[in-house]
Design a protein around this motif. Sequence first.
Motif, PDB file in Angstrom:
ATOM      1  N   PHE A  36      41.932  37.922  24.351  1.00  0.00           N
ATOM      2  CA  PHE A  36      42.355  38.446  25.649  1.00  0.00           C
ATOM      3  C   PHE A  36      41.150  38.738  26.534  1.00  0.00           C
ATOM      4  CE2 PHE A  36      42.896  42.322  28.190  1.00  0.00           C
ATOM      5  CZ  PHE A  36      43.859  41.887  29.092  1.00  0.00           C
ATOM      6  N   GLU A  37      40.153  39.421  25.987  1.00  0.00           N
ATOM      7  CA  GLU A  37      38.979  39.784  26.785  1.00  0.00           C
ATOM      8  C   GLU A  37      38.198  38.551  27.222  1.00  0.00           C
ATOM      9  OE1 GLU A  37      36.569  42.824  25.053  1.00  0.00           O
ATOM     10  OE2 GLU A  37      38.280  44.087  24.535  1.00  0.00           O
ATOM     11  N   LEU A  38      38.110  37.540  26.340  1.00  0.00           N
ATOM     12  CA  LEU A  38      37.386  36.323  26.705  1.00  0.00           C
ATOM     13  C   LEU A  38      38.113  35.601  27.842  1.00  0.00           C
ATOM     14  CD1 LEU A  38      35.120  34.333  26.308  1.00  0.00           C
ATOM     15  CD2 LEU A  38      36.394  33.306  24.407  1.00  0.00           C
ATOM     16  N   GLY A  39      39.429  35.527  27.761  1.00  0.00           N
ATOM     17  CA  GLY A  39      40.188  34.912  28.843  1.00  0.00           C
ATOM     18  C   GLY A  39      39.986  35.643  30.155  1.00  0.00           C
ATOM     19  N   LEU A  40      39.908  36.969  30.082  1.00  0.00           N
ATOM     20  CA  LEU A  40      39.695  37.762  31.286  1.00  0.00           C
ATOM     21  C   LEU A  40      38.313  37.497  31.882  1.00  0.00           C
ATOM     22  CD1 LEU A  40      40.827  39.891  33.187  1.00  0.00           C
ATOM     23  CD2 LEU A  40      39.931  41.652  31.651  1.00  0.00           C
ATOM     24  N   VAL A  41      37.282  37.446  31.034  1.00  0.00           N
ATOM     25  CA  VAL A  41      35.931  37.165  31.532  1.00  0.00           C
ATOM     26  C   VAL A  41      35.882  35.785  32.176  1.00  0.00           C
ATOM     27  CG1 VAL A  41      33.506  36.848  30.903  1.00  0.00           C
ATOM     28  CG2 VAL A  41      34.818  38.705  29.866  1.00  0.00           C
ATOM     29  N   VAL A  42      36.493  34.792  31.537  1.00  0.00           N
ATOM     30  CA  VAL A  42      36.518  33.435  32.086  1.00  0.00           C
ATOM     31  C   VAL A  42      37.200  33.427  33.450  1.00  0.00           C
ATOM     32  CG1 VAL A  42      37.602  31.156  31.795  1.00  0.00           C
ATOM     33  CG2 VAL A  42      36.341  32.200  29.901  1.00  0.00           C
ATOM     34  N   ALA A  43      38.331  34.129  33.561  1.00  0.00           N
ATOM     35  CA  ALA A  43      39.036  34.202  34.842  1.00  0.00           C
ATOM     36  C   ALA A  43      38.163  34.833  35.919  1.00  0.00           C
ATOM     37  CB  ALA A  43      40.335  34.991  34.679  1.00  0.00           C
ATOM     38  N   LEU A  44      37.441  35.878  35.558  1.00  0.00           N
ATOM     39  CA  LEU A  44      36.579  36.557  36.529  1.00  0.00           C
ATOM     40  C   LEU A  44      35.385  35.688  36.928  1.00  0.00           C
ATOM     41  CD1 LEU A  44      36.640  40.179  35.050  1.00  0.00           C
ATOM     42  CD2 LEU A  44      37.881  39.309  37.035  1.00  0.00           C
TER      43      LEU A  44
END
Length: 218
Positions: A36-44
């Motif tokens: 979840f956190e990796l997906g969020l960083v990628v989105a940002l």
Amino acid sequence: MPRAERAHAERIAALRRARLTAAPTHLPSEHEQAAFELGLVVALVLGAPDASRGLDLLVNARRIQPEGAEVFAALLYATGREEGAEFWWRFAAGSGSGTAAYCLHLHHLKLGETDDADYWRAWSDQLAAAERRPRPRALRMSRPLLPEDVRRDILSRVHRGLAPQLPPALVAVIDRLPVQEDDGDPAEVPSPWGLTSGAMSGGSWAELWGDGGGDPVE
């Protein structure tokens, strides 16, 4: 052991101790939380105002810039090419990108590779603590890398627990990129050199989104 290596080893040991006493996360497992956190960083990273500038520096500057490698890795991750993303995150982290090092930490944690995860988290912390080096003068980019609706969709997917995903038109562009093959590694790593200034500006990039599909990169 040299002082720098000893400090890095101490950071890794501290991270391993912290994991044992960490408060519970909002997801059932550490692996799911990391995903979840990796997906969020990628989105940002993909939605950042300077993402297009970084990617342009990667493909057009005389020297490869870590900021661009960080953005390119995020694009690869959002198309399911995790091995290629890891390659470019490693490049960016080795060149001083703390964000890329943190992405590697989350990537390995997601895979259950805790030793590698601790190594890259310690490296990320070390880069964050180090004095910031002056950044190269950036090329001026007036529009974002992705249209607003695409950026919103990626972020929405992540918040719903799904992996970030790019539109088919952009996936097709990534699919056509040349790959760099390593005899010692069967994985094919996409190269960004196909994202030339012609592909990243003017009509060709705008055609990906169609009429009213958002602002293309200039």
